[in-house]
Design a protein around this motif. Sequence first.
Motif, PDB file in Angstrom:
ATOM      1  N   LEU A  24      -3.471 -33.306 -21.827  1.00 40.09           N
ATOM      2  CA  LEU A  24      -2.410 -33.699 -22.573  1.00 40.09           C
ATOM      3  C   LEU A  24      -2.729 -35.483 -22.824  1.00 40.09           C
ATOM      4  O   LEU A  24      -2.518 -36.087 -22.010  1.00 40.09           O
ATOM      5  CB  LEU A  24      -0.935 -33.410 -22.252  1.00 40.09           C
ATOM      6  CG  LEU A  24      -0.199 -33.917 -23.476  1.00 40.09           C
ATOM      7  CD1 LEU A  24      -0.088 -33.229 -24.848  1.00 40.09           C
ATOM      8  CD2 LEU A  24       1.309 -33.828 -23.049  1.00 40.09           C
ATOM      9  N   LEU A  25      -3.401 -35.660 -24.068  1.00 36.41           N
ATOM     10  CA  LEU A  25      -3.626 -37.004 -24.438  1.00 36.41           C
ATOM     11  C   LEU A  25      -2.877 -37.600 -25.489  1.00 36.41           C
ATOM     12  O   LEU A  25      -1.805 -36.824 -25.940  1.00 36.41           O
ATOM     13  CB  LEU A  25      -5.024 -37.024 -24.867  1.00 36.41           C
ATOM     14  CG  LEU A  25      -6.366 -36.337 -24.063  1.00 36.41           C
ATOM     15  CD1 LEU A  25      -7.491 -36.642 -24.760  1.00 36.41           C
ATOM     16  CD2 LEU A  25      -6.538 -37.193 -22.733  1.00 36.41           C
ATOM     17  N   SER A  26      -2.734 -38.902 -25.435  1.00 39.04           N
ATOM     18  CA  SER A  26      -1.860 -39.562 -26.274  1.00 39.04           C
ATOM     19  C   SER A  26      -2.320 -39.472 -27.589  1.00 39.04           C
ATOM     20  O   SER A  26      -3.595 -38.759 -27.907  1.00 39.04           O
ATOM     21  CB  SER A  26      -1.748 -41.133 -25.840  1.00 39.04           C
ATOM     22  OG  SER A  26      -3.329 -41.607 -26.025  1.00 39.04           O
ATOM     23  N   ARG A  27      -1.529 -39.335 -28.533  1.00 43.98           N
ATOM     24  CA  ARG A  27      -1.721 -39.172 -29.959  1.00 43.98           C
ATOM     25  C   ARG A  27      -2.378 -37.894 -30.470  1.00 43.98           C
ATOM     26  O   ARG A  27      -3.025 -37.588 -31.188  1.00 43.98           O
ATOM     27  CB  ARG A  27      -2.803 -40.186 -30.490  1.00 43.98           C
ATOM     28  CG  ARG A  27      -2.339 -41.815 -30.543  1.00 43.98           C
ATOM     29  CD  ARG A  27      -3.422 -42.629 -30.793  1.00 43.98           C
ATOM     30  NE  ARG A  27      -3.848 -42.144 -32.247  1.00 43.98           N
ATOM     31  CZ  ARG A  27      -3.362 -42.878 -33.246  1.00 43.98           C
ATOM     32  NH1 ARG A  27      -2.348 -43.575 -33.193  1.00 43.98           N
ATOM     33  NH2 ARG A  27      -4.089 -42.544 -34.546  1.00 43.98           N
ATOM     34  N   ALA A  28      -1.778 -37.026 -29.414  1.00 37.86           N
ATOM     35  CA  ALA A  28      -2.433 -35.378 -29.578  1.00 37.86           C
ATOM     36  C   ALA A  28      -1.475 -34.904 -30.683  1.00 37.86           C
ATOM     37  O   ALA A  28      -0.164 -35.219 -30.884  1.00 37.86           O
ATOM     38  CB  ALA A  28      -2.016 -34.866 -28.286  1.00 37.86           C
ATOM     39  N   ASN A  29      -2.096 -34.009 -31.547  1.00 34.06           N
ATOM     40  CA  ASN A  29      -1.371 -33.194 -32.457  1.00 34.06           C
ATOM     41  C   ASN A  29      -0.556 -32.180 -31.727  1.00 34.06           C
ATOM     42  O   ASN A  29      -0.973 -31.526 -31.001  1.00 34.06           O
ATOM     43  CB  ASN A  29      -2.573 -32.578 -33.682  1.00 34.06           C
ATOM     44  CG  ASN A  29      -1.655 -31.783 -34.541  1.00 34.06           C
ATOM     45  OD1 ASN A  29      -0.730 -32.444 -35.104  1.00 34.06           O
ATOM     46  ND2 ASN A  29      -2.101 -30.516 -34.828  1.00 34.06           N
ATOM     47  N   LEU A  30       0.713 -31.994 -32.214  1.00 30.82           N
ATOM     48  CA  LEU A  30       1.751 -31.011 -31.682  1.00 30.82           C
ATOM     49  C   LEU A  30       2.076 -30.084 -32.606  1.00 30.82           C
ATOM     50  O   LEU A  30       2.262 -30.300 -33.745  1.00 30.82           O
ATOM     51  CB  LEU A  30       2.941 -31.667 -31.169  1.00 30.82           C
ATOM     52  CG  LEU A  30       2.883 -32.972 -29.922  1.00 30.82           C
ATOM     53  CD1 LEU A  30       4.220 -33.481 -29.827  1.00 30.82           C
ATOM     54  CD2 LEU A  30       2.042 -32.318 -28.734  1.00 30.82           C
ATOM     55  N   THR A  31       2.118 -28.947 -32.189  1.00 31.73           N
ATOM     56  CA  THR A  31       2.366 -27.557 -33.003  1.00 31.73           C
ATOM     57  C   THR A  31       3.617 -26.921 -32.263  1.00 31.73           C
ATOM     58  O   THR A  31       3.651 -26.691 -31.256  1.00 31.73           O
ATOM     59  CB  THR A  31       1.417 -26.754 -33.058  1.00 31.73           C
ATOM     60  OG1 THR A  31       0.237 -27.543 -33.999  1.00 31.73           O
ATOM     61  CG2 THR A  31       1.831 -25.591 -34.125  1.00 31.73           C
ATOM     62  N   PHE A  32       4.880 -26.678 -33.075  1.00 28.93           N
ATOM     63  CA  PHE A  32       5.878 -25.979 -32.422  1.00 28.93           C
ATOM     64  C   PHE A  32       6.151 -24.847 -33.012  1.00 28.93           C
ATOM     65  O   PHE A  32       5.909 -24.322 -34.305  1.00 28.93           O
ATOM     66  CB  PHE A  32       7.080 -26.849 -33.011  1.00 28.93           C
ATOM     67  CG  PHE A  32       6.986 -28.284 -32.324  1.00 28.93           C
ATOM     68  CD1 PHE A  32       7.579 -28.595 -30.942  1.00 28.93           C
ATOM     69  CD2 PHE A  32       6.394 -29.482 -32.836  1.00 28.93           C
ATOM     70  CE1 PHE A  32       7.441 -29.828 -30.205  1.00 28.93           C
ATOM     71  CE2 PHE A  32       6.613 -30.670 -32.342  1.00 28.93           C
ATOM     72  CZ  PHE A  32       6.943 -30.994 -30.956  1.00 28.93           C
ATOM     73  N   ARG A  33       6.344 -23.719 -32.347  1.00 24.58           N
ATOM     74  CA  ARG A  33       6.542 -22.544 -32.697  1.00 24.58           C
ATOM     75  C   ARG A  33       8.128 -21.798 -32.174  1.00 24.58           C
ATOM     76  O   ARG A  33       8.390 -22.310 -31.062  1.00 24.58           O
ATOM     77  CB  ARG A  33       5.547 -21.547 -32.300  1.00 24.58           C
ATOM     78  CG  ARG A  33       4.263 -21.739 -32.674  1.00 24.58           C
ATOM     79  CD  ARG A  33       3.096 -20.812 -32.171  1.00 24.58           C
ATOM     80  NE  ARG A  33       1.982 -20.857 -32.957  1.00 24.58           N
ATOM     81  CZ  ARG A  33       1.639 -20.457 -34.135  1.00 24.58           C
ATOM     82  NH1 ARG A  33       2.439 -19.713 -34.705  1.00 24.58           N
ATOM     83  NH2 ARG A  33       0.219 -20.847 -34.556  1.00 24.58           N
ATOM     84  N   ARG A  34       8.752 -21.300 -32.876  1.00 27.43           N
ATOM     85  CA  ARG A  34       9.904 -20.603 -32.545  1.00 27.43           C
ATOM     86  C   ARG A  34       9.804 -18.807 -32.598  1.00 27.43           C
ATOM     87  O   ARG A  34       9.643 -18.487 -33.753  1.00 27.43           O
ATOM     88  CB  ARG A  34      11.079 -21.192 -33.215  1.00 27.43           C
ATOM     89  CG  ARG A  34      12.382 -20.229 -32.825  1.00 27.43           C
ATOM     90  CD  ARG A  34      13.674 -21.101 -33.577  1.00 27.43           C
ATOM     91  NE  ARG A  34      13.930 -22.560 -33.335  1.00 27.43           N
ATOM     92  CZ  ARG A  34      13.482 -23.436 -34.356  1.00 27.43           C
ATOM     93  NH1 ARG A  34      13.450 -22.914 -35.802  1.00 27.43           N
ATOM     94  NH2 ARG A  34      13.756 -24.641 -34.218  1.00 27.43           N
ATOM     95  N   GLU A  35       9.978 -18.258 -31.717  1.00 26.84           N
ATOM     96  CA  GLU A  35       9.819 -16.587 -31.868  1.00 26.84           C
ATOM     97  C   GLU A  35       8.515 -16.425 -32.403  1.00 26.84           C
ATOM     98  O   GLU A  35       8.522 -15.623 -33.276  1.00 26.84           O
ATOM     99  CB  GLU A  35      10.895 -16.177 -32.487  1.00 26.84           C
ATOM    100  CG  GLU A  35      12.273 -16.374 -31.820  1.00 26.84           C
ATOM    101  CD  GLU A  35      13.508 -15.710 -32.696  1.00 26.84           C
ATOM    102  OE1 GLU A  35      13.040 -15.192 -33.598  1.00 26.84           O
ATOM    103  OE2 GLU A  35      14.542 -15.788 -31.968  1.00 26.84           O
ATOM    104  N   ASP A  36       7.387 -17.138 -31.973  1.00 22.88           N
ATOM    105  CA  ASP A  36       5.990 -16.967 -32.385  1.00 22.88           C
ATOM    106  C   ASP A  36       5.822 -17.323 -33.709  1.00 22.88           C
ATOM    107  O   ASP A  36       4.714 -16.895 -34.578  1.00 22.88           O
ATOM    108  CB  ASP A  36       5.652 -15.302 -32.245  1.00 22.88           C
ATOM    109  CG  ASP A  36       5.660 -15.100 -30.751  1.00 22.88           C
ATOM    110  OD1 ASP A  36       4.876 -16.009 -29.996  1.00 22.88           O
ATOM    111  OD2 ASP A  36       5.735 -13.897 -30.444  1.00 22.88           O
TER     112      ASP A  36
END
Length: 252
Positions: A24-36
């Motif tokens: 996990l690097l700084s400024r990484a793109n994050l993607t969030f999921r809820r129940e797929d």
Amino acid sequence: MCEFVVKAKAGPDVLARSIEQGLLLSRANLTFRREDELVRGRAALLPVISCKDWRDIDWAISARVDFIAVSFVRTADVITNLRSYIQTRLNVTGTAEAGGAGDSVPQMELIAKLEAFDCLQHLDEIIRSSDGIMVARGDLGAQIPVEEVPSVQKYAVMRARQLGKPAIVAHQLLHSMIEYPIPTRAEVADVADVVRQRADALMLSGESAMGAYPEKALGVLRAVATRMEEWVRDEPFADVVLPQIAETSDGK
């Protein structure tokens, strides 16, 4: 790529447990999921072009770069608005440099990077408004199921060709060559398939930006692409020539 499960929330912070190890690097793109399901919510409201991006764009205009690639394009509006801004700045600076002599102002082309989930719903409009597209498979694969990436890539390249715009395919083409001097055969087959899809350009990313063998990676990419272009030209005429394999170990 890492994967986490959020266990608790404390104000603006979350407590998460890692379920897939990775770096996990700084400024990484994050993607969030809820129940797929992809959680878009506020992420869809964030500006595509940040304040720092605008400063970089101003520098690019002053440096007279040929292309600007716009990340996480969701709709054609960001391309249209950016083009208007660039053209205005170019007209002002070009007129000032020419002393009002009416010399032609250089053009700057815009490449739309397809890496956001929302871009798939506005693909044709994005292609029409841009000067070309880049299928950025790394971030796109974090926002859609990985099994959907090949079909989305193929469709995007096809639509770009149908609409008369160049298509670039990028990210993880020869990913193993970041660390190793020889690519996997699966990576070579992937590059060959992109060529057969009639993509206009292939682009290395980590392989040349931080890899141990940037020149060799470029050489492999060029060699595979050149060989497959020859194959594609010869195939309709049944003139495909396979490599000759020696029957004995001494090559005779």
